[in-house]
Design an enzyme around this catalytic site. Structure first.
Site, PDB file in Angstrom:
ATOM      1  N   ALA A 112     -53.846  59.203 -22.264  1.00  0.00           N
ATOM      2  CA  ALA A 112     -54.103  59.561 -20.876  1.00  0.00           C
ATOM      3  C   ALA A 112     -54.601  58.371 -20.074  1.00  0.00           C
ATOM      4  O   ALA A 112     -54.224  58.182 -18.935  1.00  0.00           O
ATOM      5  CB  ALA A 112     -55.115  60.690 -20.822  1.00  0.00           C
TER       6      ALA A 112
ATOM      7  N   ALA B  93     -55.133  55.109 -21.700  1.00  0.00           N
ATOM      8  CA  ALA B  93     -55.018  53.851 -22.419  1.00  0.00           C
ATOM      9  C   ALA B  93     -53.686  53.748 -23.153  1.00  0.00           C
ATOM     10  O   ALA B  93     -53.066  54.750 -23.467  1.00  0.00           O
ATOM     11  CB  ALA B  93     -56.162  53.742 -23.422  1.00  0.00           C
ATOM     12  N   ASP B  94     -53.269  52.489 -23.401  1.00  0.00           N
ATOM     13  CA  ASP B  94     -52.142  52.253 -24.300  1.00  0.00           C
ATOM     14  C   ASP B  94     -52.706  52.124 -25.704  1.00  0.00           C
ATOM     15  O   ASP B  94     -53.694  51.413 -25.904  1.00  0.00           O
ATOM     16  CB  ASP B  94     -51.449  50.918 -23.947  1.00  0.00           C
ATOM     17  CG  ASP B  94     -50.561  51.057 -22.723  1.00  0.00           C
ATOM     18  OD1 ASP B  94     -50.305  52.200 -22.314  1.00  0.00           O
ATOM     19  OD2 ASP B  94     -50.135  50.007 -22.195  1.00  0.00           O
ATOM     20  N   ILE B  95     -52.071  52.795 -26.627  1.00  0.00           N
ATOM     21  CA  ILE B  95     -52.518  52.724 -28.018  1.00  0.00           C
ATOM     22  C   ILE B  95     -51.455  51.988 -28.818  1.00  0.00           C
ATOM     23  O   ILE B  95     -50.293  52.398 -28.814  1.00  0.00           O
ATOM     24  CB  ILE B  95     -52.713  54.143 -28.616  1.00  0.00           C
ATOM     25  CG1 ILE B  95     -53.656  54.989 -27.763  1.00  0.00           C
ATOM     26  CG2 ILE B  95     -53.152  54.080 -30.069  1.00  0.00           C
ATOM     27  CD1 ILE B  95     -55.101  54.636 -27.860  1.00  0.00           C
TER      28      ILE B  95
ATOM     29  N   LYS C 287     -56.689  49.759 -28.403  1.00  0.00           N
ATOM     30  CA  LYS C 287     -56.701  50.725 -27.298  1.00  0.00           C
ATOM     31  C   LYS C 287     -57.021  49.957 -26.027  1.00  0.00           C
ATOM     32  O   LYS C 287     -58.154  49.529 -25.817  1.00  0.00           O
ATOM     33  CB  LYS C 287     -57.765  51.801 -27.576  1.00  0.00           C
ATOM     34  CG  LYS C 287     -57.982  52.769 -26.433  1.00  0.00           C
ATOM     35  CD  LYS C 287     -58.925  53.888 -26.868  1.00  0.00           C
ATOM     36  CE  LYS C 287     -59.283  54.802 -25.727  1.00  0.00           C
ATOM     37  NZ  LYS C 287     -60.122  55.924 -26.179  1.00  0.00           N
TER      38      LYS C 287
ATOM     39  N   ASP D 190     -65.973  64.136 -25.118  1.00  0.00           N
ATOM     40  CA  ASP D 190     -64.579  64.625 -25.073  1.00  0.00           C
ATOM     41  C   ASP D 190     -64.216  65.167 -26.456  1.00  0.00           C
ATOM     42  O   ASP D 190     -63.261  64.732 -27.087  1.00  0.00           O
ATOM     43  CB  ASP D 190     -63.642  63.476 -24.670  1.00  0.00           C
ATOM     44  CG  ASP D 190     -62.208  63.946 -24.410  1.00  0.00           C
ATOM     45  OD1 ASP D 190     -61.998  65.167 -24.210  1.00  0.00           O
ATOM     46  OD2 ASP D 190     -61.293  63.105 -24.433  1.00  0.00           O
TER      47      ASP D 190
HETATM   48  N1  LIG Z   1     -58.781  54.151 -35.158  1.00  0.00           N
HETATM   49  C1  LIG Z   1     -57.740  54.993 -35.128  1.00  0.00           C
HETATM   50  N2  LIG Z   1     -57.111  55.320 -36.269  1.00  0.00           N
HETATM   51  C2  LIG Z   1     -56.044  56.141 -36.258  1.00  0.00           C
HETATM   52  N3  LIG Z   1     -55.519  56.693 -35.150  1.00  0.00           N
HETATM   53  C3  LIG Z   1     -56.103  56.405 -33.968  1.00  0.00           C
HETATM   54  C4  LIG Z   1     -57.232  55.532 -33.890  1.00  0.00           C
HETATM   55  N4  LIG Z   1     -57.580  55.413 -32.594  1.00  0.00           N
HETATM   56  C5  LIG Z   1     -56.701  56.182 -31.907  1.00  0.00           C
HETATM   57  N5  LIG Z   1     -55.813  56.779 -32.723  1.00  0.00           N
HETATM   58  C6  LIG Z   1     -54.705  57.692 -32.342  1.00  0.00           C
HETATM   59  O1  LIG Z   1     -54.383  57.508 -30.979  1.00  0.00           O
HETATM   60  C7  LIG Z   1     -54.652  58.688 -30.218  1.00  0.00           C
HETATM   61  C8  LIG Z   1     -55.246  58.328 -28.861  1.00  0.00           C
HETATM   62  O2  LIG Z   1     -56.463  57.620 -29.021  1.00  0.00           O
HETATM   63  P1  LIG Z   1     -57.749  57.963 -28.146  1.00  0.00           P
HETATM   64  O3  LIG Z   1     -58.013  59.414 -28.261  1.00  0.00           O
HETATM   65  O4  LIG Z   1     -58.846  57.036 -28.539  1.00  0.00           O
HETATM   66  O5  LIG Z   1     -57.234  57.535 -26.688  1.00  0.00           O
HETATM   67  P2  LIG Z   1     -57.017  58.347 -25.336  1.00  0.00           P
HETATM   68  O6  LIG Z   1     -56.483  57.414 -24.334  1.00  0.00           O
HETATM   69  O7  LIG Z   1     -58.242  59.080 -25.001  1.00  0.00           O
HETATM   70  O8  LIG Z   1     -55.884  59.313 -25.684  1.00  0.00           O
HETATM   71  P3  LIG Z   1     -55.838  60.868 -25.392  1.00  0.00           P
HETATM   72  O9  LIG Z   1     -55.887  61.018 -23.930  1.00  0.00           O
HETATM   73  O10 LIG Z   1     -54.536  61.229 -26.040  1.00  0.00           O
HETATM   74  O11 LIG Z   1     -57.032  61.482 -26.072  1.00  0.00           O
HETATM   75  C9  LIG Z   1     -55.583  59.520 -31.099  1.00  0.00           C
HETATM   76  O12 LIG Z   1     -55.498  60.905 -30.853  1.00  0.00           O
HETATM   77  C10 LIG Z   1     -55.136  59.136 -32.501  1.00  0.00           C
HETATM   78  O13 LIG Z   1     -54.011  59.900 -32.887  1.00  0.00           O
HETATM   79 MG   LIG Z   2     -58.252  61.101 -27.295  1.00  0.00          MG
END
Ligand SMILES: Nc1ncnc2c1ncn2[C@@H]1O[C@H](COP(=O)(O)OP(=O)(O)OP(=O)(O)O)[C@@H](O)[C@H]1O
Ligand SMILES: [Mg+2]
Length: 205
Positions: free
Chosen positions: A5, A7-9, A20, A114
């Site tokens: 939402a 960030a780029d992962i 992230k 969250d």
């Molecule tokens: N350290 C990690 N190890 C394994 N998977 C991870 C890790 N960090 C993130 N991920 C994967 O990437 C997804 C998104 O990461 P995160 O929740 O930190 O970011 P976000 O931008 O808040 O995404 P979202 O809006 O989908 O929650 C996680 O639901 C998970 O599947």
């Molecule tokens: Mg998340």
């Protein structure tokens, strides 16, 4: 690469690390946007490091640059998927562990901000399922009962919405959470949860 939402992962090719990177929101003023992304990234690193000190399962983290968090890749399964596949015993076993560690977080005055099943990764360690907590960008260090109760309210609400047939499991979770809180807190947080739920009912009318 998955696009979250905010960030780029990116997972490194050797699957050891996750990057992230918080991306620019064009509707925000440039300077303000930079400040927010920088602050959330720094806060996330700090809270994850704090949790680690308190022996709460979280990935190791590093600040890669001011907008990018680097973390150890947890090669597991999102709690959502884990629950979808599991039987009731297995689900209660993992929820009991989540409850234990969330209570530990709150006893140490760390609020996640969250708390949903997609921000918990189930990792198998020595044949045991361990819930790893991620995504602390909306978290904070606080003594406030309201924020702690909101963590639980949000988790239970999203759990019940995704798994409407597992109401008994979410009650089990809440019971275990309250059991593991320091004694004074349990009563205060239970009362606050009742109030928050009352507020919800009132708003719906
Ligand atoms: N350290 C990690 N190890 C394994 N998977 C991870 C890790 N960090 C993130 N991920 C994967 O990437 C997804 C998104 O990461 P995160 O929740 O930190 O970011 P976000 O931008 O808040 O995404 P979202 O809006 O989908 O929650 C996680 O639901 C998970 O599947
Ligand atoms: Mg998340």
């Amino acid at each position: 690469m998955k696009i979250g939402a905010e960030a780029d992962i990116i997972i490194s090719e050797d699957r050891k690390f996750v990057f992230k990177r918080r991306i620019r929101k064009s509707y925000r003023d440039l300077k303000l946007d930079e400040q927010i992304r920088k602050l959330r990234t720094k806060k996330e690193v700090n809270l994850l490091e704090l949790c680690r000190e308190y022996k709460i399962p979280v990935p190791r983290v590093w600040l890669e640059d001011k907008f990018t968090l680097k973390s150890e890749f947890i090669d597991g399964e999102n709690l959502d998927d884990f629950i979808r596949e599991g039987n009731e015993d297995k689900i209660k076993r993992i929820l009991g562990k989540c409850a234990f560690f969330i209570a530990k977080m709150h006893n140490n005055n760390v609020v996640h901000g969250d708390l949903t099943a997609s921000n918990i990764i189930v990792y198998i360690e020595d044949k045991e399922e361990v819930p790893y907590f991620i995504d602390f960008g909306f978290g904070q260090k606080t003594y406030r009962v309201e924020e702690k109760a909101m963590d639980i309210h949000n988790f239970v609400k999203s759990f019940n919405a995704t798994f409407p047939l597992l109401g008994e499991c979410s009650c089990f979770f809440e019971g275990k959470y309250l059991e593991n809180l320091e004694s004074d807190e349990a009563k205060k947080i239970r009362n606050r949860l009742d109030k928050i739920r009352g507020r919800g009912r009132y708003l719906k009318k």
